[in-house]
Design a protein around this motif. Structure first.
Motif, PDB file in Angstrom:
ATOM      1  N   ASN A   1      12.288  46.395  31.753  1.00 54.13           N
ATOM      2  CA  ASN A   1      11.903  45.710  30.537  1.00 54.13           C
ATOM      3  C   ASN A   1      12.113  44.215  30.705  1.00 54.13           C
ATOM      4  OD1 ASN A   1      11.310  44.927  28.003  1.00 54.13           O
ATOM      5  ND2 ASN A   1      13.137  45.792  27.032  1.00 54.13           N
ATOM      6  N   SER A   2      10.999  43.507  30.869  1.00 52.66           N
ATOM      7  CA  SER A   2      11.127  42.070  31.088  1.00 52.66           C
ATOM      8  C   SER A   2      10.697  41.282  29.852  1.00 52.66           C
ATOM      9  CB  SER A   2      10.262  41.663  32.292  1.00 52.66           C
ATOM     10  OG  SER A   2       8.915  42.004  32.062  1.00 52.66           O
ATOM     11  N   THR A   3      10.687  41.941  28.687  1.00 51.22           N
ATOM     12  CA  THR A   3      10.298  41.232  27.476  1.00 51.22           C
ATOM     13  C   THR A   3      11.296  40.130  27.183  1.00 51.22           C
ATOM     14  OG1 THR A   3      11.497  42.845  26.175  1.00 51.22           O
ATOM     15  CG2 THR A   3       9.171  43.264  26.508  1.00 51.22           C
ATOM     16  N   MET A   4      10.755  39.031  26.684  1.00 53.68           N
ATOM     17  CA  MET A   4      11.613  37.886  26.419  1.00 53.68           C
ATOM     18  C   MET A   4      11.951  37.832  24.930  1.00 53.68           C
ATOM     19  SD  MET A   4       9.957  35.031  28.859  1.00 53.68           S
ATOM     20  CE  MET A   4       9.392  35.457  30.494  1.00 53.68           C
TER      21      MET A   4
ATOM     22  N   VAL B   1      21.177  33.340  30.108  1.00 55.26           N
ATOM     23  CA  VAL B   1      19.725  33.494  29.998  1.00 55.26           C
ATOM     24  C   VAL B   1      19.037  32.269  30.572  1.00 55.26           C
ATOM     25  CG1 VAL B   1      19.939  34.926  27.932  1.00 55.26           C
ATOM     26  CG2 VAL B   1      19.611  32.462  27.700  1.00 55.26           C
ATOM     27  N   LYS B   2      17.772  32.441  30.835  1.00 56.60           N
ATOM     28  CA  LYS B   2      16.956  31.356  31.354  1.00 56.60           C
ATOM     29  C   LYS B   2      16.000  30.896  30.268  1.00 56.60           C
ATOM     30  CE  LYS B   2      13.848  30.148  35.157  1.00 56.60           C
ATOM     31  NZ  LYS B   2      13.107  30.659  36.327  1.00 56.60           N
ATOM     32  N   VAL B   3      16.006  29.604  29.952  1.00 58.38           N
ATOM     33  CA  VAL B   3      15.137  29.062  28.905  1.00 58.38           C
ATOM     34  C   VAL B   3      13.729  28.904  29.470  1.00 58.38           C
ATOM     35  CG1 VAL B   3      14.722  27.107  27.391  1.00 58.38           C
ATOM     36  CG2 VAL B   3      17.059  27.896  27.784  1.00 58.38           C
ATOM     37  N   LYS B   4      12.770  29.566  28.821  1.00 60.66           N
ATOM     38  CA  LYS B   4      11.384  29.532  29.308  1.00 60.66           C
ATOM     39  C   LYS B   4      10.514  28.577  28.495  1.00 60.66           C
ATOM     40  CE  LYS B   4      10.165  32.064  32.108  1.00 60.66           C
ATOM     41  NZ  LYS B   4      10.157  31.919  33.572  1.00 60.66           N
ATOM     42  N   GLY B   5      10.944  28.215  27.289  1.00 65.63           N
ATOM     43  CA  GLY B   5      10.142  27.311  26.486  1.00 65.63           C
ATOM     44  C   GLY B   5      10.791  27.074  25.145  1.00 65.63           C
TER      45      GLY B   5
ATOM     46  N   VAL C   1      13.752  32.746  25.518  1.00 65.08           N
ATOM     47  CA  VAL C   1      14.702  32.956  26.611  1.00 65.08           C
ATOM     48  C   VAL C   1      14.425  34.278  27.301  1.00 65.08           C
ATOM     49  CG1 VAL C   1      16.502  31.558  25.565  1.00 65.08           C
ATOM     50  CG2 VAL C   1      16.430  33.989  25.077  1.00 65.08           C
ATOM     51  N   GLU C   2      14.796  34.313  28.575  1.00 64.82           N
ATOM     52  CA  GLU C   2      14.630  35.518  29.383  1.00 64.82           C
ATOM     53  C   GLU C   2      15.982  35.879  29.971  1.00 64.82           C
ATOM     54  OE1 GLU C   2      11.743  37.034  32.983  1.00 64.82           O
ATOM     55  OE2 GLU C   2      12.484  34.988  33.043  1.00 64.82           O
ATOM     56  N   PRO C   3      16.439  37.113  29.769  1.00 66.09           N
ATOM     57  CA  PRO C   3      17.750  37.491  30.330  1.00 66.09           C
ATOM     58  C   PRO C   3      17.725  37.454  31.853  1.00 66.09           C
ATOM     59  CG  PRO C   3      17.010  39.078  28.688  1.00 66.09           C
ATOM     60  CD  PRO C   3      15.850  38.182  28.972  1.00 66.09           C
ATOM     61  N   VAL C   4      18.790  36.983  32.422  1.00 62.85           N
ATOM     62  CA  VAL C   4      18.929  36.975  33.884  1.00 62.85           C
ATOM     63  C   VAL C   4      19.576  38.299  34.273  1.00 62.85           C
ATOM     64  CG1 VAL C   4      19.915  35.805  35.861  1.00 62.85           C
ATOM     65  CG2 VAL C   4      19.201  34.473  33.876  1.00 62.85           C
ATOM     66  N   GLU C   5      18.741  39.252  34.690  1.00 65.23           N
ATOM     67  CA  GLU C   5      19.234  40.599  34.956  1.00 65.23           C
ATOM     68  C   GLU C   5      19.636  40.701  36.418  1.00 65.23           C
ATOM     69  OE1 GLU C   5      16.760  43.723  33.263  1.00 65.23           O
ATOM     70  OE2 GLU C   5      15.638  42.171  32.230  1.00 65.23           O
ATOM     71  N   VAL C   6      20.879  40.395  36.679  1.00 61.75           N
ATOM     72  CA  VAL C   6      21.377  40.474  38.058  1.00 61.75           C
ATOM     73  C   VAL C   6      21.364  41.917  38.538  1.00 61.75           C
ATOM     74  CG1 VAL C   6      23.331  39.980  39.555  1.00 61.75           C
ATOM     75  CG2 VAL C   6      22.801  38.455  37.636  1.00 61.75           C
TER      76      VAL C   6
END
Length: 1716
Positions: free
Chosen positions: A909-912, A938-942, A883-888
């Motif tokens: 910091n764009s670490t997932m 969060v956004k599911v990436k895989g 997952v990747e946080p959605v950093e508004v």
């Protein structure tokens, strides 16, 4: 100085290429080369003239109107009109636009567009400004005085429109005369007597005068030889009381060179006495004017001219060009001077030289007139490009590529806002922004742009135009690149520039160009990403506090310092940035372990060394007093130095006190244990451990055993590293170190020689890829350091994880290259131990073959069933989500900090992260995994399965991805009062409502509970969950049964509130006293009432149970046919994929507008009025057409039209069919005036609303019973044609093709139209027909080549059905009307070289049984699979009769021809009389009623299978119609707004009523018609079997639009049962569609009117206006007296003489004798 403000006039010179700039908007136009561009400033419309084309566009470059002006038959040698017999040189000639001018309106007279072309000797037209296709004035027979423009495309023509007082024609005080002054070059062909400059009349034009005529009294420029004075005109402008012409010409008197001249003429001078001209000079050899613009410079009028250098002494311009500016005051003065010198001094100046002369060879001479003014020299200008400064200097600050290789027209125009420039090139009109300041994100790039429009707004942190910066008038707030003193706010110096990270000090920034702030405002300093610190401003110095040490970020690895940006902030805006260095003295020594002291004192930072504390510090004092200062500090240093022969003075770590001997001191030994075999390294730290390695060689013992020192590990005086030697047995003792002759140092720690043992390991198997976590148990495993430990499985390393203790260690296996057993070994340094009697087995990697389901909701916990092989090999399988946080907030901060340079940009910091759950292995082939819980933020990436070292991504298993959805939403059981218990009567079903309940969940996975007992889930759909609770609950209290209702979906647990059982005990019997008091009669009555109540309750419960049961049965059946549906759907999608490539292009067979309108307006009519011609005798035609035209004028009178309609509707003989017909005729007649048609329709609808509000408003628009309702249908059809074409047409066609493909896959009865594959139970072929699919090879002739084409058919198909399928395949993607009819072709079976057999439905071989004759099929002829056939043209002698097919508006209806012939009846698959029919009299018998209701499961299964296969295509059509993701059609928004207004006006606040109005007006009135009749839109054939399927889908659409609750029961029609589960979802679509349109901003009336105007012009030519009017007149004639009487009764009609005008129409159309 001009630098203080934006320059008053800017000009772009755009010579140039393709737009690389996204902000440049452009449109391609026909008519290259385009020559003229004109802007109507009031309306914002643009007009473009080119070769044979004229365009009208909006300010956003949307084409409003387009007119073709050529080519036409013409010759420059002939005078118009052109008659081919008289003009032999006439050929089709292109019409080049020569003039495009705006003529302002006068009083009530509207303005016009003047258009002059090169055809017909340059005559001109006047066109409407609002619609250029409308001609206001055009002469068909021009006279020679009306020839205006040059007839040669190469010769220039310019003109200007002026208005003067009309004194000469006797006009009144307010009378004006509008003229056009025209300048044109000389043409060798055509009339040769047209002067270079002429005056043309525009207004007023009173016969015998003509528009555009050149009249003697209007004036002209008379010259001697027109060819000698051939002016190339560039521009004509009006300024003040003068008109100026700019042109170039050869100087005939002096050097014979080409020069540019400016001439002037008084607007009131009809005789051209005031005409004068002067040459214009532009230094640099620029002599040929190319374009000119009249503008302002520094507030004064100026003429800007683009000049080019001529090629030698020719009029050909080179590419070298410049912008030259001339002040109009100076130009006027020079022209005045020329006049005075000519007329007062004979053309000679004060020095006697000739300064002025009469250029043209005319009989005039210079006169001596009174001298009244003095002049100056000829105005001159320096070369300039884009920015013209106030001192007349120029600066080129940028260029923009517009159109590759295409010259720019001189007609450059600024829009009304002065923000965009319209640029015309050869075939393109572009809209270019004057400035794009906002693209520059920092001060440097903003100022380096050197754009005079742009400057840097300091406190707002943006590049902007001056007026957009709030404080632009204050100094240093708006920085401009043309102000020499302006530069970006910068940090000049920063004190201190570097400091220790351990201290906090005041930091002073010296800043230049700092803008002044108010007292209430302040600045702040931001160090890196730390919170802002308040700043103190004193002049140009700013003081801030540096950050506290604990707030500073950690030092970068391998560095002793870091650089932090110091930003000066105003609020969130960064004003400027400097850099400050923070150093760490402890890192200086830590990074140089071998020479800590030297590196510390020689550092560039202010670091000092504390020898007794072994510390490098920024302080100037040490804890133990002694300090070695940094070498950069020039102070006396008291320290002990020893000079050694091999080194310079070295910093010692200890001091030698007077007379004392150095003592060896040991502080630590690591490790404190080792194996008997030795081999591990022992590290000894302390002090006085020698000055060199040789000092300790041979002097180290560990537990009495020699330990060999290692040179690479030695550090002077502080550390010794030695290798442990074997001891032979277990022993312990201290560590001793001897240096030279000093006494040995002894450690306080005891070292132990140990014998570690390995006992066993778990697990003993794992995948060959590794990753298994091994636990090795033993004794004394903590021998040596952890770094000395290493483990191996066979030859592969096993990586130690976690902390090792004395009894066990854990390691993770590495990958192996083979399977099988391998010993497990552990090395303690060089000592090896092996696990006895156990080996680790490498097994094949686990393989996952399937994982389902493929979706979950965010709460997770949904069980994913994983199947595969070797799954039990894995020790701990895991399912993980990436997952990747959605950093508004990150986006907002990035905008604020966008002004930092690339090096100073903050790195976010764009670490997932991953979320994991453990899986449970069931067997070697199966395991279960709960879906991990994921936050909605969060956004599911895989998603993947981690099987030790084997990683299996979900997408790789079946090729589809895993999807997360929002959690389903449940509503409390008691929604009205959530805190109150929900009352439940045992024996029923609890209905739980919610949203999206089935999106990622199935019924089997849901658990429902009441208290601690289970509530059995019976049915689950997207909005409801039905569960059956237990009959009895354990009572909590005698009178009350309460339980908490809960639903469990994976990890999701929802409390639905309390449930209260209505206990039967509450129905207490009648009290004994009452029973005694009541008599037997009362008892009987009470019992009777109770029996009735109980029966009613039982019936209600039974009905509810039936409803739930039907839904349950349907769901079970759908599940059972699910696999079959999926297979069918796969086949269908394969077929559709082949088709979609055709549909994307021209393959979508849409009907043209005319045919579409014909079928919608006049459904079912053989010959619609659109296709007819006016059938009249020629002698009467002109009179009748005149009368019809007058009738058309009458229809444009709203009062007449409404009275006419109301009168017709009041007549008893005026049928419903007549109403629809008249409405469609009116639509045709008024199609070119749709705005008026709409207003009339709204007026009639308002009357209709008034009528229904008084009765039942919900019934309005339900049927088409009035003229206006059919008008509404037609109006919707017109407005939604483009929506059908662009949006809904494709999914509708795909649905049609999908239905056709599915129906044709099964048998279809050619006589009854019944099919095995259908959605309609009344058209279901219930008999079990044996059939077999076949593939025929059809020979298709393609040109001269014959190609085989495979076609799939059934052996039970009739020959006509086979021909249809062949034609479908051969003409795939072609329109139905474009292919040959099946009846016109014969099917020929070819076998071998000579075997040709013609097949037909009916021939002598047909089977006859009694009175039944069967149609021939392929089975009848015994045609084998793979047989070769061909379609050949039908011969006249062909005896095949067949089933006659009648095609009407795309429909195909089987009809029996010759059915009664010889008493025989045709049949195909079933005999029609044997079809099971529902009895007409339902009350005949119980047995018949039950038979009629019965739905055999096999039939319902067939219907459900068909429904499941088509579901995607049905969904696509419904979504295309009802989606608001794209803006709904403007007509729908407009009409829904109108209905909302009507409801509000009449006080109707019931939303259901408005919903019904909207449903009746759009979905049921238009869309259902299109769904049932796709042949109205598409050129396709709709057979009876396809029509039956479409009827079910249309009925589903109708049910979805109703507001009533959709419930089904045992008696419900099968067609309603099919879509019972989908209809709630479709209802939501409809409600959301209505709601979104309602909540969207209204006010679309203007946009609607524009759309209607466009539609009127687009399709008006398709309508047969006269035929419609003639048909309408027939109704007028039929009800003539009533219409006349109605008109005469109306007072307004009397004033307008409507009845009289209608009588005139009657007299003309049919010679009707009237009272005229």
């Amino acid at each position: 100085m001009l630098a203080s403000s934006v320059p008053p006039f800017l000009l772009l010179i755009l010579l140039i290429l393709v737009p690389a700039d996204a902000s440049v908007q452009w449109v391609e136009l026909k008519g290259a080369p385009l020559s003229h561009l004109l802007l109507d400033p009031g309306a914002g419309r643009l007009y473009v003239g080119g070769v044979d084309h004229l365009y009208q566009l909006t300010s956003d470059l949307e084409v409003m109107s387009h007119v073709r002006t050529g080519p036409h038959l013409d010759s420059p040698d002939c005078l118009p009109p052109i008659i081919p017999q008289d003009c032999h040189s006439a050929t089709p000639t292109h019409n080049h636009n020569k003039l495009l001018l705006l003529e302002a309106g006068q009083g009530a007279e509207p303005g016009s567009l003047i258009v002059c072309g090169s055809l017909y000797q340059g005559i001109c037209d006047k066109r409407s400004l609002s619609n250029i296709s409308h001609l206001i004035y055009q002469t068909s027979n021009p006279v020679d005085t009306q020839y205006v423009a040059a007839n040669d495309p190469r010769v220039s023509t310019v003109a200007v429109v002026i208005t003067t007082k009309n004194k000469q024609e006797g006009g009144g005080a307010g009378s004006v005369l509008r003229l056009m002054l025209v300048g044109r070059g000389y043409t060798s062909k055509g009339p040769g007597d047209i002067p270079p400059i002429t005056t043309r009349r525009l207004y007023p034009v009173v016969p015998p005068r003509r528009a555009f005529s050149q009249e003697e009294e209007l004036g002209k420029l008379v010259v001697g030889s027109y060819s000698e004075y051939n002016n190339h005109f560039v521009k004509a402008v009006a300024h003040g009381n003068h008109v100026y012409f700019l042109f170039s010409r050869r100087d005939m008197w002096h050097k014979k060179e080409y020069r540019t001249y400016a001439s002037r003429l008084c607007t009131a001078d009809r005789s051209f006495y005031s005409y004068v001209e002067v040459p214009l000079l532009c230094h640099g050899g620029y002599n040929l004017a190319q374009g000119a613009w009249l503008g302002n410079h520094s507030g004064k009028p100026a003429l800007f001219v683009v000049m080019a250098a001529g090629q030698a002494s020719t009029p050909v311009a080179t590419s070298r060009s410049a912008l030259c500016a001339y002040g109009m005051a100076e130009l006027d003065a020079m022209l005045q001077k020329a006049q005075e010198v000519c007329y007062t001094e004979g053309g000679r100046g004060s020095d006697g030289k000739e300064e002025a002369y009469i250029e043209y060879a005319v009989s005039s001479k210079c006169l001596r007139l009174p001298k009244n003014s003095s002049g100056s020299e000829e105005p001159q200008s320096q070369t300039c490009s884009v920015l013209v400064r106030s001192d007349w200097s120029g600066h080129l600050y940028g260029s923009l590529t517009v159109d590759d290789g295409s010259a720019v027209s001189a007609d450059l125009l600024l829009d009304e806002s002065q923000k965009h420039l319209y640029v015309l090139t050869s075939n393109r009109l572009s809209r270019v922004p004057v400035a794009s300041c906002e693209r520059q994100t920092d001060c440097q790039t903003c100022l380096s742009l050197r754009d005079p429009y742009c400057g840097w707004c300091v406190l707002e942190g943006r590049c902007s135009r001056k007026h957009q910066c709030q404080r632009h008038q204050q100094p240093n707030h708006w920085l401009w690149s043309f102000e020499p003193t302006n530069q970006c706010v910068t940090v000049q110096s920063l004190q201190p520039a570097n400091q220790s990270r351990e201290e906090q000090t005041q930091v002073t920034l010296s800043v230049i160009q700092l803008p002044a702030l108010t007292r209430a405002e302040s600045l702040s300093c931001v160090f890196g990403l730390l919170p802002p610190q308040p700043a103190v401003v004193m002049g140009t110095s700013i003081t801030c506090q540096s950050p506290a040490p604990e707030l500073l970020p950690s030092m970068p690895t391998g560095s002793d310092h870091m650089i932090l940006p110091v930003s000066l902030m105003f609020g969130h805006v960064t004003i400027t940035t400097g850099n400050m260095t923070f150093y760490d003295c402890s890192a200086v020594s830590r990074l140089n372990q071998s020479s800590q002291c030297l590196s510390c004192v020689s550092s560039i930072w202010r670091c000092n060394w504390c020898p007794l504390d072994q510390l490098c510090t920024h302080n100037h004092s040490c804890p133990h007093q002694h300090i070695i200062l940094n070498q950069r500090v020039r102070q006396s240093v008291c320290l002990l130095s020893i000079l050694l022969p091999w080194k310079r003075s070295v910093c010692l770590h200890t001091f030698c006190f007077c007379g004392n001997v150095l003592t060896v001191h040991l502080s630590q030994v690591l490790p404190v244990s080792g194996p008997l075999e030795g081999g591990v390294l022992v590290t000894i730290t302390g002090s006085n451990l020698g000055m060199r390695y040789e000092d300790v060689v041979g002097g180290v013992t560990v537990a009495g055993v020699q330990c060999l020192p290692q040179p690479e590990g030695y550090l002077i005086s502080t550390r010794v590293v030695c290798e442990l030697q074997p001891s032979g047995k277990q022993k312990e003792g201290p560590v001793l170190v001897t240096v030279g002759t000093t006494p040995p140092g002894r450690s306080m720690q005891t070292f132990t020689y140990q014998d570690p043992q390995l006992l066993d390991l778990v697990p003993d198997k794992g995948p060959v890829s590794g990753g298994t976590r091994l636990t090795i148990r033993g004794r004394q495993l903590l021998t040596g350091q952890t770094s000395d430990l290493s483990a191996f499985v066979g030859s592969q390393p096993c990586y130690i994880v976690d902390e090792v203790n004395d009894t066990q260690l854990e390691c993770r296996t590495g990958p192996s290259n083979r399977t099988g057993g391998a010993p497990v070994r552990v090395f303690f340094g060089k000592a090896e131990r092996t696990v006895p009697d156990v080996s680790f087995r490498y097994l094949d990697d686990p393989i996952i073959t399937d994982a389902a389901p493929a979706e979950s909701f965010y709460a997770g916990g949904r069980i994913i069933m994983v199947t595969g092989r070797n799954l039990d090999v894995v020790q701990q399988p895991i399912i993980s989500v990436w997952v990747e946080p959605v950093e508004v907030q990150r986006v907002k901060r990035r905008r604020r900090l966008a002004l930092l340079t690339a090096k100073q940009q903050l790195v976010f910091n764009s670490t997932m992260t991953t979320v994991s759950e453990r899986c449970s292995v069931q067997s070697s082939s199966q395991m279960t995994c709960p879906s991990p819980t994921v936050s909605p933020d969060v956004k599911v990436k895989g998603i993947w399965f981690q099987l030790d070292n084997v990683r299996v991504h979900y997408e790789s298993i079946k090729g589809k991805s895993f999807t997360y959805y929002p959690n389903p939403e449940f509503f409390p059981l008691n929604r009205e009062a959530p805190d109150a218990p929900y009352r439940f009567k045992p024996g029923g079903v609890i209905a739980v409502e919610g949203l999206d309940l089935t999106r990622a969940m199935s019924r089997q996975e849901v658990t429902a509970r009441l208290g601690d007992q289970q509530c059995q889930v019976k049915t689950l759909d997207s909005t409801h969950l039905y569960c059956e609770p237990p009959e009895h609950l354990q009572p909590v209290s005698p009178s009350l049964l309460l339980s908490v209702s809960q639903v469990f979906m994976g990890n999701l647990q929802v409390d639905l509130g309390l449930v209260q059982y209505d206990s039967d005990s509450l129905l207490s019997p009648v009290p004994l006293a009452a029973q005694i008091g009541l008599g037997a009669g009362a008892a009987v009555i009470i019992l009777s009432v109770l029996v009735v109540i109980l029966m009613y309750r039982r019936k209600s419960k039974q009905a509810l149970r039936d409803y739930k049961k039907v839904l349950l049965q349907l769901e079970t059946l759908e599940i059972n046919v699910g696999d079959q549906c999926r297979k069918e759907f796969t086949d269908l999608m394969t077929e559709m994929m082949d088709l979609s490539s055709d549909v994307g292009g021209p393959g979508l067979p849409l009907l043209d507008y005319r045919t579409y309108a014909e079928r919608v307006f006049f459904p079912g009519q053989q010959v619609a009025p659109l296709s007819r011609q006016l059938d009249l005798p020629e002698s009467r035609r002109q009179t009748v057409e005149q009368g019809l035209q007058q009738l058309n004028n009458l229809l444009n009178n709203r009062l007449f039209l409404t009275r006419f309609i109301h009168t017709l509707e009041a007549q008893q003989g005026f049928s419903q069919r007549d109403r629809g017909y008249v409405a469609s005729l009116l639509t045709m007649a008024l199609h070119d005036k749709l705005e008026y048609f709409t207003e009339v329709m709204k007026s009639l609808l308002q009357d209709l609303v008034q009528q229904y509000v008084a009765k039942n408003p919900k019934l309005m628009l339900r049927r088409t019973e009035t003229v206006v309702e059919k008008m509404l249908t037609n109006w919707m059809s017109i407005c939604l044609y483009s929506f059908l074409k662009e949006v809904a047409g494709e999914p509708l066609y795909m649905l049609y093709r999908a239905i056709k493909y599915q129906v044709d896959k099964g048998p279809v009865d050619a006589v009854t139209g019944k099919a095995k594959r259908t959605l309609n139970d009344s058209h279901l072929l219930r008999e079990d027909i044996d059939y077999c699919a076949m593939t025929l090879t059809v020979l298709v002739k393609n040109g001269v080549e014959v190609q085989p084409c495979p076609v799939k058919v059934l052996d039970t198909d009739t020959i006509t059905q086979v021909k249809d399928k062949i034609l479908d395949q051969v003409y795939r993607g072609a329109a139905f009307s474009q292919r040959p009819a099946a009846d016109s072709l014969d099917l020929e079976w070819r076998s071998g070289q000579a075997g040709h057999l013609t097949l037909s439905d009916d021939d002598v071989t047909a089977v006859v049984q009694g009175r039944w004759k069967r149609l021939n099929t392929l089975q009848h002829y015994k045609v084998p699979d793979g047989a070769t056939v061909a379609l050949i043209p039908r011969s006249q002698s062909s005896g095949g009769v067949g089933v006659n097919q009648v095609f009407q508006t795309g429909e195909k209806t089987p009809m029996l021809e010759g059915e009664e012939e010889e008493g025989l009846r045709l049949w195909h698959l079933v005999k029609s009389s044997e079809d099971p029919e529902i009895p007409k009299h339902r009350k005949s018998s119980m047995r018949e009623r039950e038979r009629a209701k019965a739905i055999p499961e096999i039939y319902l299964t067939r219907l459900l299978s068909m429904k499941g296969t088509l579901q995607k295509f049905v969904d696509d059509v419904f979504v295309a119609i009802l989606s608001t993701k794209r803006p709904p059609p403007i007509a729908v928004r407009f009409f829904f707004d109108f209905l909302d207004d009507m409801a509000e006006k009449h006080g109707i606040d019931d939303p259901e009523t408005v919903h019904i109005w909207k449903t009746n007006s759009l979905p049921l009135r238009f869309w259902v018609n299109i769904l049932k009749n796709p042949q109205f839109v598409l050129d396709v054939q709709v057979t009876d079997s396809i029509d039956a399927v479409l009827s079910v889908i249309a009925q589903t659409f109708i049910d979805s639009c109703t507001t009533s609750e959709h419930k089904v029961g045992r008696d419900s029609p099968v067609n309603k049962l099919l879509y019972a589960r989908e209809i709630p979802r479709y209802k939501q679509l409809v409600e959301r569609y209505y709601s979104d349109i309602h909540s969207a901003a209204s006010g679309c009336y203007q946009e609607m009117n524009s759309t209607l105007t466009e539609l009127s012009g687009s399709f008006a030519s398709e309508m047969n206006n006269l035929v419609a009017l003639h048909e309408l007149y027939k109704y007028i004639n039929k009800y003539y007296d009533q219409v006349i009487m109605s008109l005469e009764e109306d007072s307004s009609g009397q004033k307008m003489q409507l009845a009289y005008r209608l009588q005139q129409v009657a007299a003309l159309v049919e010679n009707k004798v009237t009272d005229l």
